[in-house]
Design a protein around this motif. Structure first.
Motif, mmCIF file in Angstrom:
data_model
loop_
_atom_site.group_PDB
_atom_site.id
_atom_site.type_symbol
_atom_site.label_atom_id
_atom_site.label_comp_id
_atom_site.label_asym_id
_atom_site.label_seq_id
_atom_site.Cartn_x
_atom_site.Cartn_y
_atom_site.Cartn_z
ATOM 1 N N LEU A 83 0.833 -1.200 0.000
ATOM 2 C CA LEU A 83 0.000 0.000 0.000
ATOM 3 C C LEU A 83 0.870 1.253 0.000
ATOM 4 N N THR A 87 -3.315 5.357 0.577
ATOM 5 C CA THR A 87 -4.247 4.231 0.687
ATOM 6 C C THR A 87 -4.206 3.646 2.091
ATOM 7 N N ALA A 88 -3.009 3.534 2.680
ATOM 8 C CA ALA A 88 -2.888 3.006 4.039
ATOM 9 C C ALA A 88 -3.626 3.898 5.031
ATOM 10 N N ARG A 89 -3.497 5.211 4.864
ATOM 11 C CA ARG A 89 -4.179 6.157 5.759
ATOM 12 C C ARG A 89 -5.692 6.002 5.642
ATOM 13 N N ALA A 90 -6.205 5.971 4.418
ATOM 14 C CA ALA A 90 -7.652 5.846 4.204
ATOM 15 C C ALA A 90 -8.181 4.530 4.767
ATOM 16 N N TRP A 91 -7.450 3.452 4.555
ATOM 17 C CA TRP A 91 -7.860 2.147 5.059
ATOM 18 C C TRP A 91 -7.857 2.153 6.588
ATOM 19 N N GLY A 92 -6.805 2.692 7.190
ATOM 20 C CA GLY A 92 -6.720 2.761 8.643
ATOM 21 C C GLY A 92 -7.848 3.585 9.253
ATOM 22 N N GLU A 93 -8.161 4.715 8.632
ATOM 23 C CA GLU A 93 -9.243 5.558 9.135
ATOM 24 C C GLU A 93 -10.586 4.841 9.029
ATOM 25 N N ALA A 94 -10.820 4.145 7.919
ATOM 26 C CA ALA A 94 -12.070 3.399 7.749
ATOM 27 C C ALA A 94 -12.191 2.291 8.791
ATOM 28 N N MET A 95 -11.091 1.597 9.067
ATOM 29 C CA MET A 95 -11.120 0.540 10.075
ATOM 30 C C MET A 95 -11.360 1.115 11.468
#
Length: 108
Positions: A83, A87-95
């Motif tokens: 990632l 993308t890592a930031r967006a995924w982490g925030e969504a989780m």
């Protein structure tokens, strides 16, 4: 009909730089991009499925952007993907949003 420097089946001839110094330099540059260091950031065990999740930082010898590698092991099978930071930031925030919305998910 085959002439000197041509191949059958409509494949064109090899260019003059195909085996020359520039081709070797390009191959070396591509080889340098294959060199990287891996730093383990976190290892997690999923309690209900038994999957092992490992987060790694990938730093390329040639420089540039670091990547976050996610390795998920399920038995003998691995799922691995890299990632970029956005993308890592967006995924982490969504989780994090999902976890906070679950019963008992809010930090007190």
């Amino acid at each position: 009909m085959r002439g000197e420097g041509s191949y059958p089946f409509g494949v064109g001839s090899i260019t003059a730089t195909g085996y020359g110094r520039r081709a070797r330099q390009n191959a070396q540059s591509a080889h340098d991009m294959d060199k990287f260091t891996v730093t383990t950031l976190q290892q997690l065990q999923v309690p209900l499925g038994g999957q092992e999740i490992e987060l790694q930082q990938i730093d390329f010898a040639a420089g540039g952007m670091s990547m976050l590698r996610v390795r998920i092991r399920e038995g003998r099978r691995f799922t691995i993907f890299d990632l970029d930071p956005g993308t890592a930031r967006a995924w982490g925030e969504a989780m994090a949003r999902w976890a906070q919305a679950q019963p008992g998910g809010r930090a007190e």
